[in-house]
Write a protein that holds these residues in place. Structure first.
Motif, short mmCIF file in Angstrom:
data_model
loop_
_atom_site.label_atom_id
_atom_site.label_comp_id
_atom_site.label_asym_id
_atom_site.label_seq_id
_atom_site.Cartn_x
_atom_site.Cartn_y
_atom_site.Cartn_z
N ASN A 248 0.84 -1.20 0.00
CA ASN A 248 0.00 0.00 0.00
C ASN A 248 0.87 1.26 0.00
O ASN A 248 1.92 1.30 0.64
N THR A 249 0.41 2.31 -0.68
CA THR A 249 1.23 3.50 -0.87
C THR A 249 0.84 4.68 0.00
O THR A 249 1.37 5.77 -0.16
N SER A 250 -0.07 4.48 0.95
CA SER A 250 -0.49 5.59 1.81
C SER A 250 0.61 5.93 2.81
O SER A 250 1.09 5.07 3.55
N PRO B 138 7.46 -0.46 1.99
CA PRO B 138 8.47 0.35 1.31
C PRO B 138 7.93 1.59 0.62
O PRO B 138 8.66 2.55 0.39
N ASP B 139 6.62 1.58 0.28
CA ASP B 139 6.03 2.74 -0.41
C ASP B 139 4.99 3.46 0.43
O ASP B 139 4.32 4.36 -0.06
N GLY B 140 4.85 3.06 1.69
CA GLY B 140 3.85 3.67 2.55
C GLY B 140 4.40 3.95 3.94
O GLY B 140 5.61 4.03 4.15
N ALA B 141 3.48 4.10 4.90
CA ALA B 141 3.86 4.40 6.29
C ALA B 141 3.53 3.23 7.19
O ALA B 141 2.57 2.49 6.95
N VAL B 142 4.33 3.07 8.25
CA VAL B 142 4.04 2.14 9.33
C VAL B 142 3.79 2.97 10.59
O VAL B 142 4.61 3.82 10.94
N ARG B 143 2.66 2.69 11.25
CA ARG B 143 2.37 3.39 12.50
C ARG B 143 2.13 2.36 13.61
O ARG B 143 1.29 1.48 13.47
N SER C 198 -3.80 7.37 8.11
CA SER C 198 -4.22 6.18 7.37
C SER C 198 -3.01 5.49 6.76
O SER C 198 -2.83 5.46 5.54
N PRO C 199 -2.15 4.92 7.60
CA PRO C 199 -0.91 4.30 7.11
C PRO C 199 -1.16 2.98 6.40
O PRO C 199 -2.22 2.37 6.53
N ALA C 200 -0.16 2.52 5.70
CA ALA C 200 -0.24 1.22 5.04
C ALA C 200 -0.32 0.10 6.06
O ALA C 200 -1.03 -0.89 5.87
N ILE C 201 0.42 0.22 7.16
CA ILE C 201 0.41 -0.78 8.23
C ILE C 201 0.13 -0.10 9.56
O ILE C 201 0.81 0.85 9.94
N LYS C 202 -0.90 -0.60 10.26
CA LYS C 202 -1.26 -0.11 11.60
C LYS C 202 -1.05 -1.25 12.59
O LYS C 202 -1.56 -2.35 12.39
#
Length: 449
Positions: free
Chosen positions: A364-366, A388-393, A371-375
């Protein structure tokens, strides 16, 4: 009346016809003999092929018998020896033929040679190798507890990164009492480490308002070390740290392995105590309400992964020190799909052996914090999270082994615990399936007379 002269029939004409007839008869006989010989030869060849095939089947039966006896917990059907002690048998009757088997080797590896003998003395030999070890593939290591590319790292109040390096191509910004109990590297020109406590060595153009227990490496003194207490040495006039690319993950390979197993179409919610993998799920995967899933191979979800309410992923014990992989990847919609959402005491763990992890990958690219790719919330003792293309929170009180993404955000009291009993994911080996079962080694099967 005139009488015509009489010409007697020449005796050579009859002789010529006889010769022609004899030649033709000879040709017919020769062709017939040739055809008969060919027919008999084909029959002999057919019989040879059939017997050779029978001998091959008998040899294969010997190989299967060896696998059976290596797995057996009793020796009644194995000539007395069984399990790791099984060394083979001779002249075992099977149908109209027989086979002999030899098993050599120790530990987790065995070489098996089986010879099948069909009626008429036709023989065929097959040799192969088997192993208890999980088929695996080394991956570039996750060398850092937290690594972010161009969008940086943020730690809110009381968040912690323990026993691992934080590295980014942007900034590292900390809230009150947030701690990084290891080194920090910021590779952006003009980049900063701001308000972080417990840092061992700090490497950035600016190290501001922080507490450094070791040494600080920065650009200009005193402006770029303003507000920072340094217990060790100060090193001004340093070059900007060199950037590091994110780990290379062979997503295509692991998706192919997953697809080689079961393929499920539609959203999927497995039952409690299910075993999954290798598997491809063309839809969303949901675990909730105390559902525990054993991971036995790669899982590829062409959709979203949601875990909640005490659900868990646990690698099968047979993975040993190897790791497993779970992928959320919908190539057709990386903007809105491929999200991983873990909450409410959901739990992720390795095989139970030190050095075993579960890598959870999102395409996911968010990159938005909201609204991260991984929550990730709550427990993830064996979880490595990679977007690699999004955010981890990592949300309040959540934890993980490592977080790697374009941006990494740690909420209040969130933690990254990189070192587990002296082991880290710096040199991971990901297994295709769990070990502990005798499997043929790829390319080891040989057949000869």
């Amino acid at each position: 009346m005139r009488t015509l002269p009489h010409h007697p029939r020449h005796p050579g004409g009859r002789g010529f016809a006889l010769i022609v007839t004899t030649v033709l008869l000879g040709v017919v006989i020769a062709v017939s003999v040739t055809l008969l010989d060919m027919s008999l030869s084909m029959q002999r060849t057919s019989k040879t092929v059939e017997r050779t095939y029978d001998a091959t089947l008998l040899a294969e039966a010997g190989i299967q018998k060896a696998i059976y006896c290596l797995k057996a917990d009793a020796g009644a059907n194995c000539g007395g020896a069984y399990g790791p002690s099984y060394a083979g048998e001779s002249n075992v009757g099977f149908g109209a033929g027989k086979f002999s088997v030899s098993v050599t080797g120790t530990g987790s590896a065995r070489s098996i040679t089986a010879t099948g003998q069909a009626p008429g003395g036709y023989t065929q030999t097959i040799a192969t190798q088997v192993s208890l070890d999980a088929p695996s593939r080394s991956q570039p290591g996750f060398d850092y507890a937290v690594q972010a590319s161009d969008l940086g790292v943020q730690l809110e109040n009381n968040a912690e990164v323990n026993n691992g390096v934080v590295r980014t191509d942007s900034d590292v910004v900390c809230g009150n009492n947030a701690e990084v109990n290891y080194d920090i590297y910021v590779s952006r020109a003009g980049g900063k480490i701001d308000n972080c406590k417990g840092v061992i060595d700090a490497h950035a153009d600016q190290v501001l308002n922080s507490k450094v227990l070791g040494s600080a490496y920065y650009r200009n003194d005193p402006a770029d070390i303003s507000g920072t207490a340094v217990s060790g040495a100060k090193h001004p006039n340093q070059a900007t740290p060199v950037g590091q690319t994110l780990p290379t993950f062979d997503k295509a390979f692991w998706e192919n392995v997953a697809e080689s197993g079961v393929v499920v179409y539609g959203d999927y919610s497995p039952a409690d105590n299910s075993t999954l993998g290798p598997i491809k799920i063309v839809g969303n995967l949901t675990l909730s309400n105390n559902v525990d899933v054993i991971v036995n191979g790669p899982i590829w979800v062409v959709g979203n992964i949601t875990m909640s309410n005490n659900a868990s992923f646990t690698l099968a014990p047979g993975f040993g020190p190897s790791s497993g992989v779970i992928i959320a990847d919908n190539p057709a919609d990386t903007a809105n799909s491929g999200i991983i959402d873990i909450s409410n005491n959901a739990f992720i763990s390795g095989s139970g052996t030190d050095g075993s992890y579960v890598l959870m990958y999102s395409s996911n690219t968010s990159t938005a914090d909201s609204s991260p790719a991984i929550k990730v919330a709550n427990n993830a003792a064996g979880g490595i999270f990679y977007a690699p293309d999004g955010a981890v929170r990592i949300y309040n009180n959540g934890s993980a082994v490592a977080a790697v993404a374009r941006r990494v955000y740690l909420d209040n009291n969130a933690a990254i615990n990189y070192d587990n009993a002296g082991t880290t994911p710096s040199s991971m080996t990901i297994a295709q399936v769990a070990g502990g079962v005798w499997r043929f080694l790829q390319g080891a099967w040989h057949q000869f007379k």
